[in-house]
Design a protein around this motif. Structure first.
Motif, PDB file in Angstrom:
ATOM      1  N   ASP A 102       0.833  -1.211   0.000  1.00  0.00           N
ATOM      2  CA  ASP A 102       0.000   0.000   0.000  1.00  0.00           C
ATOM      3  C   ASP A 102       0.865   1.258   0.000  1.00  0.00           C
ATOM      4  N   ASP A 108       2.522   9.199  -1.635  1.00  0.00           N
ATOM      5  CA  ASP A 108       3.592  10.158  -1.920  1.00  0.00           C
ATOM      6  C   ASP A 108       4.187  10.655  -0.609  1.00  0.00           C
ATOM      7  N   ASN A 120      -3.803   2.817  -9.658  1.00  0.00           N
ATOM      8  CA  ASN A 120      -3.151   2.305  -8.446  1.00  0.00           C
ATOM      9  C   ASN A 120      -3.652   0.905  -8.113  1.00  0.00           C
ATOM     10  N   HIS A 141       8.424   6.932 -10.733  1.00  0.00           N
ATOM     11  CA  HIS A 141       7.039   6.601 -11.050  1.00  0.00           C
ATOM     12  C   HIS A 141       6.881   5.206 -11.641  1.00  0.00           C
ATOM     13  N   MET A 189      -1.336  -2.352  -7.865  1.00  0.00           N
ATOM     14  CA  MET A 189      -1.227  -3.122  -6.630  1.00  0.00           C
ATOM     15  C   MET A 189      -1.667  -4.564  -6.855  1.00  0.00           C
ATOM     16  N   MET A 223      -6.632   2.561  -2.526  1.00  0.00           N
ATOM     17  CA  MET A 223      -5.858   3.017  -3.675  1.00  0.00           C
ATOM     18  C   MET A 223      -6.386   4.336  -4.240  1.00  0.00           C
ATOM     19  N   ARG A 226       3.533   4.164 -10.586  1.00  0.00           N
ATOM     20  CA  ARG A 226       3.127   4.619  -9.256  1.00  0.00           C
ATOM     21  C   ARG A 226       3.042   6.138  -9.270  1.00  0.00           C
ATOM     22  N   LEU A 227       2.289   6.691  -8.320  1.00  0.00           N
ATOM     23  CA  LEU A 227       2.056   8.139  -8.235  1.00  0.00           C
ATOM     24  C   LEU A 227       1.585   8.668  -9.583  1.00  0.00           C
ATOM     25  N   GLU A 261      -0.867  12.815  -3.376  1.00  0.00           N
ATOM     26  CA  GLU A 261      -0.150  13.530  -4.431  1.00  0.00           C
ATOM     27  C   GLU A 261      -0.623  14.976  -4.579  1.00  0.00           C
ATOM     28  N   PHE A 288       2.193   3.426  -3.040  1.00  0.00           N
ATOM     29  CA  PHE A 288       1.349   4.346  -3.795  1.00  0.00           C
ATOM     30  C   PHE A 288       1.038   5.633  -3.022  1.00  0.00           C
ATOM     31  N   ALA A 326      -5.130   6.969  -1.828  1.00  0.00           N
ATOM     32  CA  ALA A 326      -3.690   7.195  -1.974  1.00  0.00           C
ATOM     33  C   ALA A 326      -3.400   8.338  -2.924  1.00  0.00           C
TER      34      ALA A 326
END
Length: 889
Positions: free
Chosen positions: A377, A382, A711, A814, A715, A597, A830-831, A604, A380, A600
């Protein structure tokens, strides 16, 4: 090992989705690609159980799930679809509501002389000075005397059996307590036969007689007497009328009823005193779940005979063991299981904190995957924006931001309010230990209790695993014990340091006495419930800085996972626990994986999130009632709505009620504040009926929804290809925006999922991706990845290697990628919002060879490729060296 699972599908059984219904989805989950169905507990549970963890009979299948016939059909359906089976089992406790649990009923009827008295973790001496070998049953809604005088407690008869009733609660009557009752009735009707039966009851061995001949004679004789009494009452109406008239007199006379109840092997009491006076160990703070002494050979055999038989005959291939931390000696338990079933796949529902590992001496495959979920977890989240979230949380709510202090405070609270009985029992045992050593016998009860409380609050993990009977203390446990006793003394300097030193020595087995060893084992069984209730069921509902981190097994104080940390974790798993379960949603998670997700993504965009909260909180002042609800709950509500939208008012009301009561700040399960809860309900109803608020909410949801889906897919693919055995929680093969139970146990529309699975083969990758709103890409990725695991077992088996692939260039942060064995590569972004903003110039150097994306069909050479090229039109990439689906010989 034979028939090891490579992927499981968790099925939540209930009276509304029974074993017959589960048999009906066997074909579907097989086509999805899993190897094993993973069933929630299905031994006989308490009537109406919706989860199966409240077992009352280990010798039969739950009748409310269809019983033996439905079980046979379920198992046959699995075999016909080439599926194995893993079962969730509950060794720590049983339910004790009513006569359904014949063992506990026998204990209540016969006290310490019951054949099953040793089966349960009861401290018979707990109330010796007041009640003498009586079990406290805190079930009354009012004080005992008031309930008695109100006529709420009744004596009833059925044939030759008698019971005590308090509304829906029923309890057996001790045979010898009927002597005076039947004697008075025999005089009234002049019945020599009834007088003889009364005398015979008086000659039964006392309930305190625990030697085997006495217990055998007591059981034999009382059953014969019961049968004789039933026959007498049936054949002689005058005798029956005299007995029933005596029951009427007792029910109308509080003095007579009190005298009868005083002769029972239990004491009915006000429910509130469970917090301080309970004499039996429970599952956490649940009074009707009594702990089993499964460390006893006979108890183990009687509670596992059916399960071990299923393992032996191949019905089961694996077990998920619930809450092993509650057991006196988890290692002994797992060794027994392994000795009986050397080929079984066994995973422990054990929560690990960061840096903690399952003891290597346990003969298990690993955990059920909360530890994997936590670190994955975090990938993802920041981490660069931790400060912004901390500052805004403190500004908006004025709540403390040091999670460790919040947790410690909650531990104190649960030890005082919920687990006081357990702490008191432990304190009494510690006092006994102190009294046996002249240097420490003058410490008072308060001082010893405070020292123990501080030590327990200082535990950074659920428990240690010192094996006092064998004199075993591992270095890891020694380090924890030394740390917590030092920390406790530092926080309570007013307590004599020599007391902490003594307790440390006891915990390290430096004193060999029986009481000392018992203290060690008892304390270890208490630190886990304190951590669980303090963290998962309290602090996780009050420390709302970023709620997606408040997950089972997680540390909300840790904001994100560095990719290198996740690589290290997965490499460790490949080497040490390659068969452990990998989870992302379970029946215990606070939020489903897709909710987490989506949330998450907020990490950002802290500025946008803050602006949203500012705007809607000002607008929603109109829905508050005299400053209620509090800002902390309001902040949790906004996060929950963003994560779970769309959600009905009814589901949201259920969630916020549970959240508020679990938080234990303004209201709780045991002491509801109706003013607060009314204001909370009105606030939720008000904002969810406010078009202006909903417009702002839907704007934020639209901003994070699609990145959240990316995300989720990333995952999911990591879970499906990482070292271990991935589990699919029922229904989560499509988007699942469930919250904490019971929300995550809602019915699943399997017919819809079966229809979508059939459609997959007819759709192109582009068409599947276009239907992202349906969740179809998630099902697609699961189906393709599980198919790959089946075709390439050497790339995912226990001997398969794990190799991190490091992205390079701008935007390298990323991308996350790794190779399994020599043939399979997983690539995920990611992100996603930051990746969009900062470009996608990230590059990935693939190992030599020809690679094909299983999802899109695209082919690559093993050279440095742009991430966008590798992903193509799909959100994630699953690459195989050589043509997809064809082995490279």
């Amino acid at each position: 090992m034979a028939n090891l699972p490579y992927a499981t599908y968790r099925i939540q059984l209930s009276p509304d989705f029974d074993l017959d219904a589960a048999a009906g989805i066997a074909s579907y989950i097989a086509q999805l690609g899993v190897s094993h169905a993973y069933a929630s507990p299905y031994l006989q549970a308490a009537p109406g159980s919706t989860h199966g963890y409240d077992v009352v009979d280990h010798a039969r299948v739950n009748a409310e799930l269809g019983g033996e016939k439905a079980h046979e059909w379920f198992c046959r359906s699995l075999v016909e679809n080439n599926l194995g089976q893993v079962l969730d089992i509950v060794p720590n406790h049983m339910a004790i509501s009513g006569p359904d649990n014949a063992w506990w009923w026998d204990v209540l009827e016969n006290g310490p002389s019951s054949r099953y008295a040793a089966y349960f973790d009861v401290d018979w001496s707990q109330h010796n000075s007041v009640d003498g070998n009586r079990i406290l049953l805190p079930i009354l809604g009012d004080h005992y005397g008031r309930a008695l005088e109100a006529g709420e407690i009744r004596l009833e008869r059925s044939a030759g059996s008698f019971l005590i009733r308090y509304y829906e609660h029923v309890f057996p009557v001790a045979p010898r307590s009927l002597v005076d009752v039947l004697s008075r009735a025999s005089k009234d009707c002049d019945s020599a036969d009834l007088g003889f039966i009364s005398s015979a009851l008086d000659y039964l061995p006392l309930p305190t007689a625990t030697d085997r001949p006495s217990t055998q004679r007591r059981h034999r004789d009382k059953e014969v007497i019961r049968a004789q009494l039933a026959r007498l009452l049936d054949e002689q109406p005058p005798v029956r009328r005299a007995v029933d008239e005596e029951l009427r007199r007792i029910n109308e006379d509080p003095e007579l009823m009190d005298a009868l109840l005083s002769d029972q092997n239990y004491r009915l009491a006000l429910w509130r005193i469970a917090r301080s006076d309970l004499g039996y160990r429970r599952f956490f703070d649940i009074n009707n779940l009594v702990a089993l002494r499964v460390e006893d050979d006979e108890v183990f055999r009687d509670t596992h005979r059916l399960i071990l038989g299923w393992l032996a005959d191949g019905t089961l291939q694996g077990l998920r063991v619930d809450h092993p931390d509650g057991l006196r000696d988890p290692e002994q338990y797992f060794r027994r299981l392994r000795d009986h079933s050397p080929e079984a796949w066994i995973v422990a529902e054990k929560i690990l904190h960061r840096g903690e590992r399952v003891p290597s001496s346990w003969p298990v495959e690993g955990t059920t995957g909360y530890d994997f979920m936590t670190v994955t977890d975090g990938l993802f989240v920041d981490a660069e924006h931790e400060g912004a979230f901390t500052d805004f949380y403190q500004y908006f709510t004025a709540e403390p931001t040091d999670y460790e202090e919040v947790l410690r405070t909650k531990k104190y609270q649960v030890m005082d309010d919920l687990l006081g009985s357990d702490v008191n029992r432990l304190t009494e045992l510690a006092m006994q230990v102190c009294r046996e050593h002249r240097r420490y016998r003058d410490y008072g009860r308060d001082e010893v209790g405070n020292a123990l409380t501080e030590i327990i609050a200082s535990y950074p993990v659920y428990r240690t695993y010192v094996r006092a009977g064998l004199g075993e203390v591992t270095e890891a446990d020694r380090e924890i014990i030394e740390k917590v006793t030092a920390s406790a003394h530092e926080r309570r300097p007013e307590i004599d340091g020599e007391l902490f030193s003594f307790l440390k020595s006891v915990l390290l087995l430096e004193y060999p006495g029986d009481a000392e060893r018992e203290l060690v084992m008892r304390l270890q069984q208490l630190t886990g419930p304190v951590m669980a209730k303090g963290a998962e069921d309290s602090a996780f509902y009050t420390y709302n800085r970023f709620s997606m981190l408040n997950e089972v097994g997680a540390d909300p104080g840790v904001f994100g996972t560095d990719p290198a940390e996740l690589h290290a974790e997965l490499a460790y798993r490949a080497e040490h626990v390659p068969r452990a379960m990998l989870s992302s949603s379970t029946h215990d998670t606070k939020r489903a994986e897709d909710v987490r997700m989506r949330l998450a993504v907020l990490s950002e965009i802290p500025a946008e999130w803050e602006q949203f909260v500012h705007t809607v909180s000002v607008h929603n002042e109109q829905h508050r009632t005299e400053g209620l609800p509090d800002r902390n709950m309001e902040y949790l509500i906004y996060q929950t709505l963003v994560g779970a939208w769309p959600i009905s008012v009814e589901r949201m009301l259920t969630y916020v009620e549970k959240s508020a009561r679990e938080a234990k700040t303004y209201t709780s399960w045991t002491s509801q504040d109706e003013t607060y809860e009314t204001a909370l309900r009105e606030f939720v109803r008000g904002i969810m009926d406010d078009e202006e608020f909903l417009r702002h909410l839907e704007g934020v949801v639209e901003r994070v929804k699609r990145p959240g889906w990316v995300n989720s897919l990333a995952m999911t693919l990591i879970k499906l290809t990482a070292p271990g055995v991935p589990d699919i929680y029922q229904g989560s093969e499509l988007w699942n925006l469930s919250l904490v139970d019971p929300d995550n146990r809602r019915p699943v529309d399997f017919s819809h999922r079966e229809r979508l699975l059939r459609e997959l083969s007819e759709l192109s990758p582009e068409e599947i991706i276009q239907r992202i709103d349906d969740g179809l890409p998630k099902m697609w990725i699961i189906h393709e990845a599980l198919g790959l695991r089946n075709r390439y077992p050497e790339a995912f088996g226990p001997d398969a290697s794990y190799t991190p692939l490091e992205p390079v260039g701008e935007g390298a942060a990323h991308c996350f990628a790794f190779m399994r064995g020599e043939k399979v590569v997983t690539v995920v972004p990611r992100l996603p919002l930051r990746r969009e903003e900062h470009g996608s110039a990230c590059r990935l150097k693939l190992p030599k060879g020809n690679w094909q994306n299983v999802l899109t069909g695209s082919r690559f050479k093993g050279v440095e490729q742009r991430l966008d090229t590798v992903l193509g039109a799909a959100p994630v990439a699953l690459l195989v060296r050589g043509p997809a689906g064809v082995r490279n010989e």
